[in-house]
Design a protein around this motif. Sequence first.
Motif, PDB file in Angstrom:
ATOM      1  N   UNK A 132      77.844 -91.510 -66.716  1.00  0.00           N
ATOM      2  CA  UNK A 132      77.883 -90.590 -67.857  1.00  0.00           C
ATOM      3  C   UNK A 132      77.760 -89.162 -67.344  1.00  0.00           C
ATOM      4  N   UNK A 133      78.088 -88.214 -68.211  1.00  0.00           N
ATOM      5  CA  UNK A 133      77.983 -86.806 -67.827  1.00  0.00           C
ATOM      6  C   UNK A 133      77.255 -86.017 -68.908  1.00  0.00           C
ATOM      7  N   UNK A 134      76.512 -85.006 -68.470  1.00  0.00           N
ATOM      8  CA  UNK A 134      75.821 -84.107 -69.404  1.00  0.00           C
ATOM      9  C   UNK A 134      76.202 -82.675 -69.090  1.00  0.00           C
ATOM     10  N   UNK A 135      76.169 -81.855 -70.144  1.00  0.00           N
ATOM     11  CA  UNK A 135      76.615 -80.463 -70.033  1.00  0.00           C
ATOM     12  C   UNK A 135      75.624 -79.541 -70.733  1.00  0.00           C
ATOM     13  N   UNK A 136      75.535 -78.314 -70.310  1.00  0.00           N
ATOM     14  CA  UNK A 136      74.666 -77.316 -70.955  1.00  0.00           C
ATOM     15  C   UNK A 136      74.954 -75.945 -70.345  1.00  0.00           C
ATOM     16  N   UNK A 137      74.467 -74.913 -71.010  1.00  0.00           N
ATOM     17  CA  UNK A 137      74.583 -73.568 -70.444  1.00  0.00           C
ATOM     18  C   UNK A 137      73.194 -73.081 -70.054  1.00  0.00           C
ATOM     19  N   UNK A 138      73.064 -72.624 -68.822  1.00  0.00           N
ATOM     20  CA  UNK A 138      71.785 -72.125 -68.312  1.00  0.00           C
ATOM     21  C   UNK A 138      71.862 -70.603 -68.221  1.00  0.00           C
ATOM     22  N   UNK A 139      70.946 -69.977 -68.937  1.00  0.00           N
ATOM     23  CA  UNK A 139      70.972 -68.522 -69.028  1.00  0.00           C
ATOM     24  C   UNK A 139      69.726 -67.972 -68.330  1.00  0.00           C
ATOM     25  N   UNK A 140      69.923 -67.139 -67.362  1.00  0.00           N
ATOM     26  CA  UNK A 140      68.782 -66.520 -66.674  1.00  0.00           C
ATOM     27  C   UNK A 140      68.544 -65.143 -67.289  1.00  0.00           C
ATOM     28  N   UNK A 155      79.087 -83.339 -54.780  1.00  0.00           N
ATOM     29  CA  UNK A 155      77.661 -83.275 -55.030  1.00  0.00           C
ATOM     30  C   UNK A 155      77.151 -81.876 -54.692  1.00  0.00           C
ATOM     31  N   UNK A 156      76.308 -81.347 -55.554  1.00  0.00           N
ATOM     32  CA  UNK A 156      75.727 -80.016 -55.306  1.00  0.00           C
ATOM     33  C   UNK A 156      74.226 -80.195 -55.066  1.00  0.00           C
ATOM     34  N   UNK A 157      73.745 -79.650 -53.970  1.00  0.00           N
ATOM     35  CA  UNK A 157      72.307 -79.756 -53.688  1.00  0.00           C
ATOM     36  C   UNK A 157      71.505 -78.880 -54.627  1.00  0.00           C
ATOM     37  N   UNK A 158      72.073 -77.773 -55.014  1.00  0.00           N
ATOM     38  CA  UNK A 158      71.352 -76.848 -55.895  1.00  0.00           C
ATOM     39  C   UNK A 158      72.370 -75.973 -56.613  1.00  0.00           C
ATOM     40  N   UNK A 159      71.864 -75.293 -57.626  1.00  0.00           N
ATOM     41  CA  UNK A 159      72.748 -74.426 -58.412  1.00  0.00           C
ATOM     42  C   UNK A 159      72.067 -73.072 -58.614  1.00  0.00           C
ATOM     43  N   UNK A 160      72.574 -72.019 -57.964  1.00  0.00           N
ATOM     44  CA  UNK A 160      71.961 -70.703 -58.142  1.00  0.00           C
ATOM     45  C   UNK A 160      72.375 -70.079 -59.486  1.00  0.00           C
ATOM     46  N   UNK A 161      71.405 -69.461 -60.140  1.00  0.00           N
ATOM     47  CA  UNK A 161      71.701 -68.735 -61.380  1.00  0.00           C
ATOM     48  C   UNK A 161      71.155 -67.318 -61.196  1.00  0.00           C
ATOM     49  N   UNK A 162      72.025 -66.399 -60.788  1.00  0.00           N
ATOM     50  CA  UNK A 162      71.579 -65.024 -60.522  1.00  0.00           C
ATOM     51  C   UNK A 162      70.972 -64.381 -61.782  1.00  0.00           C
ATOM     52  N   UNK A 163      70.075 -63.450 -61.558  1.00  0.00           N
ATOM     53  CA  UNK A 163      69.408 -62.750 -62.660  1.00  0.00           C
ATOM     54  C   UNK A 163      70.419 -62.165 -63.623  1.00  0.00           C
ATOM     55  N   UNK A 164      70.158 -62.364 -64.908  1.00  0.00           N
ATOM     56  CA  UNK A 164      71.007 -61.758 -65.928  1.00  0.00           C
ATOM     57  C   UNK A 164      72.340 -62.447 -66.149  1.00  0.00           C
ATOM     58  N   UNK A 165      72.540 -63.613 -65.539  1.00  0.00           N
ATOM     59  CA  UNK A 165      73.823 -64.307 -65.722  1.00  0.00           C
ATOM     60  C   UNK A 165      73.596 -65.679 -66.353  1.00  0.00           C
ATOM     61  N   UNK A 166      74.675 -66.279 -66.790  1.00  0.00           N
ATOM     62  CA  UNK A 166      74.557 -67.671 -67.219  1.00  0.00           C
ATOM     63  C   UNK A 166      75.595 -68.515 -66.505  1.00  0.00           C
ATOM     64  N   UNK A 167      75.225 -69.765 -66.293  1.00  0.00           N
ATOM     65  CA  UNK A 167      76.121 -70.710 -65.628  1.00  0.00           C
ATOM     66  C   UNK A 167      76.369 -71.849 -66.606  1.00  0.00           C
ATOM     67  N   UNK A 168      77.638 -72.159 -66.827  1.00  0.00           N
ATOM     68  CA  UNK A 168      77.976 -73.224 -67.774  1.00  0.00           C
ATOM     69  C   UNK A 168      78.234 -74.529 -67.033  1.00  0.00           C
ATOM     70  N   UNK A 169      77.540 -75.567 -67.472  1.00  0.00           N
ATOM     71  CA  UNK A 169      77.890 -76.924 -67.051  1.00  0.00           C
ATOM     72  C   UNK A 169      78.836 -77.416 -68.134  1.00  0.00           C
ATOM     73  N   UNK A 170      80.086 -77.635 -67.790  1.00  0.00           N
ATOM     74  CA  UNK A 170      81.083 -77.954 -68.819  1.00  0.00           C
ATOM     75  C   UNK A 170      82.143 -78.897 -68.253  1.00  0.00           C
ATOM     76  N   UNK A 171      82.888 -79.593 -69.150  1.00  0.00           N
ATOM     77  CA  UNK A 171      83.904 -80.526 -68.662  1.00  0.00           C
ATOM     78  C   UNK A 171      84.863 -79.871 -67.678  1.00  0.00           C
ATOM     79  N   UNK A 172      85.129 -80.571 -66.581  1.00  0.00           N
ATOM     80  CA  UNK A 172      86.039 -80.066 -65.559  1.00  0.00           C
ATOM     81  C   UNK A 172      85.393 -79.106 -64.582  1.00  0.00           C
ATOM     82  N   UNK A 173      84.055 -78.967 -64.642  1.00  0.00           N
ATOM     83  CA  UNK A 173      83.366 -78.036 -63.748  1.00  0.00           C
ATOM     84  C   UNK A 173      82.012 -78.640 -63.354  1.00  0.00           C
ATOM     85  N   UNK A 174      80.970 -77.811 -63.347  1.00  0.00           N
ATOM     86  CA  UNK A 174      79.629 -78.337 -63.078  1.00  0.00           C
ATOM     87  C   UNK A 174      79.239 -79.319 -64.180  1.00  0.00           C
TER      88      UNK A 174
END
Lengths: 141, 203
Positions: free
Chosen positions: A40-48, A83-102
């Motif tokens: 299965x897969x899960x998705x979300x947006x991480x906002x720093x 496989x990603x060991x870690x996911x950096x989220x720079x200050x003031x940015x957001x990273x989307x986990x979404x279909x076809x990507x993370x």
Amino acid sequence: MKSFLLSLLLCSWSLLACADPAIQVENAWVREAPPGAQMMAAYMTLKNTGSSDVTLENITSPTFRMVMLHKSVIVDGVARMSHQDSLPIPAGTSVALEPGSYHLMMPAPEQRLHSGDLVEFNLQFADGGTVRVQAIVRKKP
Amino acid sequence: MKIRIIPMLLAAVLLSACSPPQPPQLQQGTLLPDAKIIADFQLTDQNGKPFTRKNLMGKWSFTFFGYTHCPDVCPTSLSMLAQVMKKLEQDKTPGAKPQVVFFSVDPERDTPEVLAQYLPYFNPDFIGVTGDPQQILRLTRQLGILYGKSPGESADDYLVDHSASILLFDPDGNFRALFGTPHDPDRIAQDFVAIRNYYEASR
């Protein structure tokens, strides 16, 4: 009534239980899996929202025996998951986990999850902070 | 002067009526200059029945090559194809309704039983095909479809890299067009109708 309000307050607190308040999680969802699907897969947006960079290092969940951070990439027409060991989220940015990507990849639990079910993830960051996330199971293209 | 123009116009109209139809301008798809005839193959559908080149004849086929342990790209593509089918439902032209065929590139784990459980979730008419790895290779090599195992967390949890394109076969069972990513159901449905009309007009 008072205890109800108190429990409501505690509940909403637990939903947002952020030891790391600089990270806001939005739109967390799990793709409902077809019968017979093992993964299965899960998705979300991480906002720093903070002023320092953070790195997502580990994810656990009481629902899944394993949660992996993956990225789908399509190179020269070939889809590949890495496989990603870690996911950096720079200050003031957001990273989307979404279909076809993370995305988070989990082995499907014995009890099949259905659209509308809620599952929990614990996101652990390099600075020791954790964020608890509730994700909804959805049937989505 | 006028008298001369009329026969010229007439000639132009006649000429354009006789000239072959022009290939359509597609939004997402790539039409092959010449349809590719493929050699026969022997595979099995989700009901355990033989699936060969003959099963790609008599109707249009959208085909996708993936595996059921794929949690991100494959369900996204299959849901997208279900949307394309929904958009084409209104089209009552005889022979218009295409079939959707999912070819597994992970036959070790994707048995007919697994495919029979998995595919109806997207659309009850979707066909799942699996079988002898050599036969899958025989088919995919002709189509330029690539795939290969890549290690996962454990020996059983391997991943499979695979071509993400959707291939369209015409009712002669020939490879006719290809849709690269990202897939958009509206564009694919519109391209399909354009390709089908061009095919009918060219016959």
